[in-house]
Design an enzyme around this catalytic site. Sequence first.
Site, short mmCIF file in Angstrom:
data_model
loop_
_atom_site.label_atom_id
_atom_site.label_comp_id
_atom_site.label_asym_id
_atom_site.label_seq_id
_atom_site.Cartn_x
_atom_site.Cartn_y
_atom_site.Cartn_z
N SER A 179 48.15 35.09 48.56
CA SER A 179 49.13 35.25 47.49
C SER A 179 48.53 36.03 46.33
CB SER A 179 49.64 33.87 47.07
OG SER A 179 50.81 33.96 46.30
N HIS A 227 55.23 30.28 52.79
CA HIS A 227 54.21 31.01 52.05
C HIS A 227 52.83 30.36 52.24
CE1 HIS A 227 52.80 33.63 48.88
NE2 HIS A 227 52.40 32.62 48.13
N GLU A 266 59.66 35.25 53.71
CA GLU A 266 59.01 35.21 52.39
C GLU A 266 59.54 36.32 51.49
OE1 GLU A 266 54.84 34.29 51.86
OE2 GLU A 266 54.58 34.43 54.04
#
Length: 305
Positions: free
Chosen positions: A148, A272, A242
């Site tokens: 991320s 995620h 996502e």
Amino acid sequence: MSLLRPLLNGYLRLVEKRKLARTRDVHKIRRDFARTARLLFRAPRRTKITRSRLTGAGEVLRVSPAQTRSDLVIFYIHGGGFIFGSPDTHSAMLGALAQRLGAAAVLPYYRLAPEAPFPAAIQDVAAAYQAVLDSGVAAHNIILGGDSAGGALAFNLLSRLCADAGPLPRALFVFSPLTDFLHEGVSFRENAAREAVLPAAQAGLMAEMYLAGANPSDPAVSPLRADYRGAPPVWITVGSTEILRDDARRMSTYLQDQNVNVTLVEEHDLPHVWPIFHNFLPEARTTLDALTQWIKQVPSTADES
């Protein structure tokens, strides 16, 4: 796909995503995620997790498997939207990967926004990487990774190393990376409702806290605009539902255009950064297995020279 996948997605969408969407208190977000990590995530038995300080840098978390069989070192940058998360919240996942590789992992603690906006995080990460090199670890034995926001920082670090002709790691891998701070990917809107974890509006707010006025188009900020010519092999994985799906797709194409060897693995309807759920989600363990095999097959630059 396992029966647990839709159950996990449902829980995340109904509980965690809603909680994240309505919370503006970053300290509460940090406490909640730290508590969730302690409750849900467990490293393999006999994994050694120690906190220490690197000379010339800040603190790191070292994660070592019960048996070390490799000279590789995983240098992993945790995610959390630049405002929460820590090496502690991600140590169990790295323990699972370290066990598979028989290699140690080093996770740097970096300053979080909004208290310390850009470029504090990348400065801390770059200093920790250099400190690992200075400690005697050869660059060709380092596997750079992140998830991320940590994926963005991993790419930021890689682009810095490419630009400065610095010692490059053997490879880079990222889970569900953020690569475009302008959020121009179609999936950011197309998957807003289907996304199980990240509320799109909150993702934008976190980016604003981190940037604090910095230009989102700056190549030092958005990985999708940086130069990676000469970079080592890259492995990217993302879920089809996502909001960051197109960040991964576009990054893969962008890297290929710069003659970087890229592997993009897009999985159907997984949440995620799903490898963090390795304790109970079969797909998470499968992904860690696949990543392990990929890392083992990447040749050392020392062997090639």
